[in-house]
Every structure is written in structure tokens, then in C-alpha cells.
Write a protein that holds these residues in place. Structure first.
Motif, mmCIF file in Angstrom:
data_model
loop_
_atom_site.group_PDB
_atom_site.id
_atom_site.type_symbol
_atom_site.label_atom_id
_atom_site.label_comp_id
_atom_site.label_asym_id
_atom_site.label_seq_id
_atom_site.Cartn_x
_atom_site.Cartn_y
_atom_site.Cartn_z
ATOM 1 N N LEU A 125 0.819 -1.211 0.000
ATOM 2 C CA LEU A 125 0.000 0.000 0.000
ATOM 3 C C LEU A 125 0.857 1.268 0.000
ATOM 4 O O LEU A 125 0.337 2.373 -0.019
ATOM 5 C CB LEU A 125 -0.928 -0.012 1.221
ATOM 6 N N ALA A 126 2.167 1.117 -0.006
ATOM 7 C CA ALA A 126 3.085 2.241 0.210
ATOM 8 C C ALA A 126 2.952 3.334 -0.842
ATOM 9 O O ALA A 126 3.121 4.522 -0.539
ATOM 10 C CB ALA A 126 4.523 1.731 0.252
ATOM 11 N N SER A 127 2.657 2.967 -2.079
ATOM 12 C CA SER A 127 2.596 3.978 -3.145
ATOM 13 C C SER A 127 1.424 4.936 -2.990
ATOM 14 O O SER A 127 1.356 5.950 -3.697
ATOM 15 C CB SER A 127 2.510 3.283 -4.509
ATOM 16 N N PHE A 128 0.506 4.636 -2.055
ATOM 17 C CA PHE A 128 -0.652 5.507 -1.859
ATOM 18 C C PHE A 128 -0.500 6.403 -0.625
ATOM 19 O O PHE A 128 -1.350 7.259 -0.385
ATOM 20 C CB PHE A 128 -1.926 4.661 -1.718
ATOM 21 N N PHE A 129 0.581 6.201 0.150
ATOM 22 C CA PHE A 129 0.786 7.006 1.354
ATOM 23 C C PHE A 129 1.175 8.438 1.001
ATOM 24 O O PHE A 129 1.760 8.713 -0.035
ATOM 25 C CB PHE A 129 1.892 6.397 2.227
ATOM 26 N N TYR A 130 0.831 9.342 1.936
ATOM 27 C CA TYR A 130 1.294 10.735 1.901
ATOM 28 C C TYR A 130 0.805 11.497 0.662
ATOM 29 O O TYR A 130 1.492 12.363 0.150
ATOM 30 C CB TYR A 130 2.828 10.798 1.975
ATOM 31 N N LYS A 131 -0.376 11.139 0.183
ATOM 32 C CA LYS A 131 -0.986 11.865 -0.926
ATOM 33 C C LYS A 131 -2.393 12.265 -0.500
ATOM 34 O O LYS A 131 -3.042 11.550 0.265
ATOM 35 C CB LYS A 131 -1.035 10.997 -2.187
ATOM 36 N N PRO A 132 -2.891 13.392 -1.006
ATOM 37 C CA PRO A 132 -4.204 13.888 -0.557
ATOM 38 C C PRO A 132 -5.377 13.284 -1.326
ATOM 39 O O PRO A 132 -5.213 12.474 -2.235
ATOM 40 C CB PRO A 132 -4.095 15.398 -0.817
#
Length: 525
Positions: free
Chosen positions: A196-203
Motif C-alpha cells: 500500500l506504500a505507493s498511496f501514502f502521503y498523498k491527498p
């Protein structure tokens, strides 16, 4: 000669007498037969009436249909729903009230946690919607066999006037996005893995995608504790359409799934609105665009250009459906659209008839509501970090930069199906289809007075509980959440990859995906 003549007269007289007697007896027989044929059906009809009146015979119509004065589940003697609807004379009933439609399933079923429903099905959803959307959504799925709901609420859905009504519904568990919840999810196994890391820290949509995955992970534990057999992730703008079983029943559909199947995929159909003034999509929208998986390839690609109507893709938004997972050891989410298992590759099947009905931008106000929930800049570059799908990006830009009149014109061009000839053509070719069952069921629920009764009942217990239930809530009106999951600036949710080694690598979570595109065709808006 005279003797001869005199001797022949008695013989002739005897012949006439015999003929007359035979004709008379034949007439008597015929009249008696006619009388018997007349009396026999009358006697049988009278006998059947007596048996039915005394309870000895069940009429096929009343056997399979609920009480015409009630909707399935409305016959609870302890409920005040519809109790006043039986009062008054029959004349008033006939002339003053329309009858609710009758459905042949769950005749004696109550709208509570039914322990006799097998398999037991639960739905998990993350929502900020109000009661006008969530109540029809919940009770529709109760009608088709869902017994338990795990609702992770924020925004309007977390307000006291909404959440207390939801909490009062049997089988509905409401989970608030509190600081404690966020801290608990920050320690989740998901935060220490790469899928799931590629979806972290994005709005915006990326943040929602992460929240949904975290909520799904928690729901697996709650579903197991509640004794559930199947779990489904669904948004509150989606309805399951369980065709393909003997009855219109999700429970019956999943009961027929072979025991070695771990996951069932429901291809999604997308709503095709025909007006720009829709207020209640579930009861006003009946036309849907079918999924690629439910169409012959030559039909899909042969009508692709006409079906897109100048939009970036065949569907406005996602096209990879939703799924139901069998509750079992090592189950985990794989994004909002699929489930996975830590110890094996799930055995999945894709249903040939059943679908998820996705009500996509059915109201003109959906343009501005999405804009108001996201703080991205309305530029082509910035929207890429906020939205995964092209149409969502274009809709956000137009809602952020255009006037009301321009927005309405854009909405009519890209969302509303106004071309009657094109609609008829695509309906004949099977691209578009009419689906009325959800509309009829939800309208029947509304006509029964159920929704109003649920709200009224909840309001009687609301007053004193508001303060105590809000003291620990993060999303209070006028306040900003202390932390948002997926926002890089907050250290409490930082992924602790260095603290806990991750020995296993998994494929990235499955995001919302567009349907297949026609080779060499790319349309931008």
C-alpha cells in the motif's frame, strides 16, 4: 288385403312408440349431464372457498407474497412502524393510500440481526454521507440478505443527528474517526508493508484509499468476532444487484458459491443519468452501462467510441468492480476493490450476471461536493497527485474554475444522456440496460414509512447522549482533526519499516482501474 292392412297397423304403431321412448330417454340423459357439468365446478369452487376460509388451503398468491399492507420485515409486533396504517375503514384504505409492492422473499423476516440467515454477510463502508443516502442503502441491503454493517463515519455521517440514527439500527456498528482510532491504525500491519506504500502521503482520493484499506483491515477482525461468513467493501453510492440466483437474494447467491472459492468478484455497472435534476438516484435512475466483463468483446469495442461520448474512457470512473471475501485466516484487504491472503493466492471467481451498481455523479451537486472535499489546485499537474482517474480530475477542474452555467453545460455534455436515438441504439445492442429492482425495493421501503420511523425513534434517545459521545470525537464541527492518516507532516503515523523488518514483499494494492480502452484511442477533456 284388408286383413293385411289391419295387421300392419299395430306394427307401425309399436315402432313409433319405441322411437318416441328412445328420444325421450336421450333428452333426459342429456339434461342430467348438463346439470352435472354445471353443478360440478360450482361445488368444487364452494368446497375450495370453505377450505380456504377455514385455513385448510393456502392460496398460491398469498402464500408467496407478504402482507400487501406491509413490506418485508415490517410485521414485527413490537415495532410501531406501520401500526397506525391498519386503522380506519377499508374504504379509506382503498381510496386514500397506495399499496406498497410485495416481494416474494423473506416473507417473515425482521429488520434485525437475523441469527437464522445463512450465510452471514457483512458490509464495511467508509462514508461521510447523510441519512438521505445511507438509510436506503442500509435497508436495501438488509432486504437482499446482509445482516451486519461496519460503518466508519466522518463529516456529515459523524454528526449527532445522523450517527445516532445509524447506531439505532439493529446490525449497524458505527465507528468514529477518533484520535484513538487513528493511533490504533497507525500500529497496523499495513503500515509496515510495501503493497500500500505507493498511496501514502498523498491527498484526496489517495488518502481515502488508504483509510478504506485500514478500515477494511479492522473490519475483518470485527467480522470474525461477529461470526460472519462473507465480507464486502462497498461505498454508499453502490448497490449490489444479486441476479443469477433463484431469488433476488445476495444470501442465496453466495450460498451457492463452491466451498473452495475464497473471493467473488462483482463487475460494476455505471449509472447513466437521463436528467440533470436528479435528487434521489436510487429511485430515479434506472439506466446503467454494462461492464466489459458482461459484454461480448465485439459488442464492447464495436460501440466503444459512441459509448464514451467524448469522455476519457468507457466508464466515467472505475471499471474493476468490487468483491466479497470468505472470512478465513490470514485474510487482508488489497485496496478498496479486492481482498487477499497473506498465506496464499485467493481462489476467485467472477460472476456472470450479478453486479455492483455504481451511481456515478448522478446529481449535479456531486461536482461541487467533490471539489469542496479536496484542497488541490485546479491544474492538470496538481490534480494528478489528488485523483487516480482522468474523469475525476477533469470534473474537479471544471468545478473549481467554471461558472454555475458553464458547469451545468459541461455536466449535460459529459454525464447526462440526452440523445434519445443513441440511448435506444445502445440499449438494443446491450451496452446500456434497464434495471428496476433496486428502485422498486427502495421506493417500497420509503412508501412503508420505514425511514421516517427509524429517524423518529432515534430522535427520542438523542438529547443527553450528544455531549458524552462527542467528547472524544476528532471531527467535531468547526474543529480540525489532530491528524490525518496518510499526511506526511504528522509523525505519529510514520511507517515504521526500520523498526519491524518486512521479510515478505507483496504486489501493490489494486487501485480503481478504468475499463479496457480501444487501441490507439485516447480522449482528453
Amino acid at each position: 288385403m284388408a286383413g293385411l292392412h289391419s295387421s300392419s297397423r299395430p306394427s307401425s304403431s309399436s315402432s313409433l312408440s319405441s322411437s318416441s321412448s328412445s328420444s325421450s330417454s336421450q333428452q333426459v340423459f342429456t339434461s342430467r349431464l348438463l346439470l352435472l357439468l354445471t353443478l360440478l365446478p360450482l361445488t368444487l369452487a364452494f368446497f375450495a372457498f370453505v377450505l380456504q376460509w377455514r385455513g385448510g388451503l393456502t392460496d398460491p398468491v398469498t402464500r408467496w407474497s407478504p402482507d400487501p399492507f406491509q413490506f418485508p420485515g415490517m410485521d414485527n409486533p413490537g415495532s410501531n412502524v406501520g401500526s397506525d396504517r391498519r386503522s380506519g375503514s377499508d374504504c379509506v384504505d382503498l381510496l386514500g393510500r397506495s399499496k406498497s409492492p410485495a416481494f416474494p422473499y423473506f416473507k417473515d423476516w425482521k429488520f434485525d440481526v437475523g441469527s437464522d440467515l445463512n450465510p452471514k454477510i457483512c458490509i464495511i463502508s467508509s462514508t461521510s454521507a447523510g441519512l438521505e443516502q445511507t438509510l436506503p442503502w442500509i435497508f436495501y441491503h438488509k432486504v437482499i440478505g446482509v445482516s451486519t454493517f461496519f460503518l466508519f463515519v466522518e463529516g456529515k455521517a459523524a454528526s449527532p443527528n445522523v450517527s445516532k440514527v445509524l447506531e439505532s439500527i439493529p446490525g449497524v456498528k458505527v465507528i468514529y474517526r477518533t484520535k484513538e482510532l487513528e493511533e490504533q491504525q497507525a500500529k497496523s500491519r499495513i503500515w509496515n508493508e510495501t503493497w500500500l506504500a505507493s498511496f501514502f502521503y498523498k491527498p484526496c482520493n489517495y488518502e481515502l484509499f488508504v483509510k478504506q484499506s485500514l478500515n477494511m483491515e479492522m473490519s475483518i477482525v470485527m467480522a470474525r468476532d461477529a461470526g460472519m461468513d462473507w465480507i464486502i467493501h462497498l461505498d454508499t453510492d453502490e448497490l449490489i444487484h444479486p441476479v443469477g440466483a433463484r431469488e433476488y437474494s445476495l444470501r442465496q447467491l453466495l450460498a451457492g458459491v463452491p466451498g473452495n472459492v475464497d473471493m467473488v468478484v462483482f463487475p460494476n455497472y455505471e449509472s447513466s443519468v437521463e436528467r440533470d435534476d436528479v435528487k434521489e438516484p436510487f429511485t430515479e435512475v434506472s439506466m446503467f452501462k454494462k461492464n466489459y466483463d458482461h459484454l461480448p468483446k465485439d459488442v464492447y469495442f464495436g460501440n466503444y467510441k459512441e459509448s464514451t461520448r467524448g469522455n476519457p474512457n468507457y466508464f466515467l470512473t472505475y471499471g474493476n468492480g468490487k468483491s466479497a471475501a470468505r472470512i478465513q485466516d490470514h485474510l487482508r484487504p488489497n485496496g478498496a476493490h479486492r481482498w487477499h491472503n497473506y498465506m496464499k493466492t485467493p481462489n476467485e471467481i467472477k460472476l456472470d450476471e450479478a453486479a455492483v451498481l455504481h451511481y456515478t455523479y448522478p446529481k449535479f451537486s456531486d461536482l461541487t461536493s467533490r471539489r469542496d472535499r479536496c484542497g488541490c489546485k485546479p491544474t492538470k499537474e496538481d490534480v494528478k497527485r489528488c485523483f487516480m482517474l482522468e474523469f475525476d480530475r477533469a470534473a474537479f477542474i471544471i468545478a473549481s474554475t467554471a461558472t454555475e452555467e458553464e458547469m451545468l453545460r459541461w455536466y449535460r455534455e459529459h454525464v447526462v444522456w440526452t440523445d434519445k436515438e443513441l440511448k435506444l441504439k445502445l440499449l438494443r445492442r446491450g451496452i446500456l440496460t434497464r434495471i428496476y429492482a433496486p428502485m422498486v425495493i427502495i421506493q417500497g421501503l420509503r412508501d412503508s414509512g420505514l425511514f421516517g420511523s427509524v429517524i423518529q425513534s432515534a430522535q427520542t434517545t438523542l438529547s443527553k447522549e450528544i455531549k458524552s459521545s462527542n467528547t472524544s470525537r476528532v471531527d467535531k464541527p468547526g474543529m480540525i482533526s489532530s491528524r490525518k492518516i496518510g499526511v506526511k507532516e504528522t509523525t505519529a503515523t510514520a511507517r515504521r519499516i526500520l523498526e519491524i523488518p518486512n521479510e515478505t514483499s507483496y504486489e501493490s494494492a489494486i487501485p480503481p482501474l478504468s475499463p479496457p480502452i480501444l487501441d490507439g484511442l485516447h480522449i482528453g477533456i
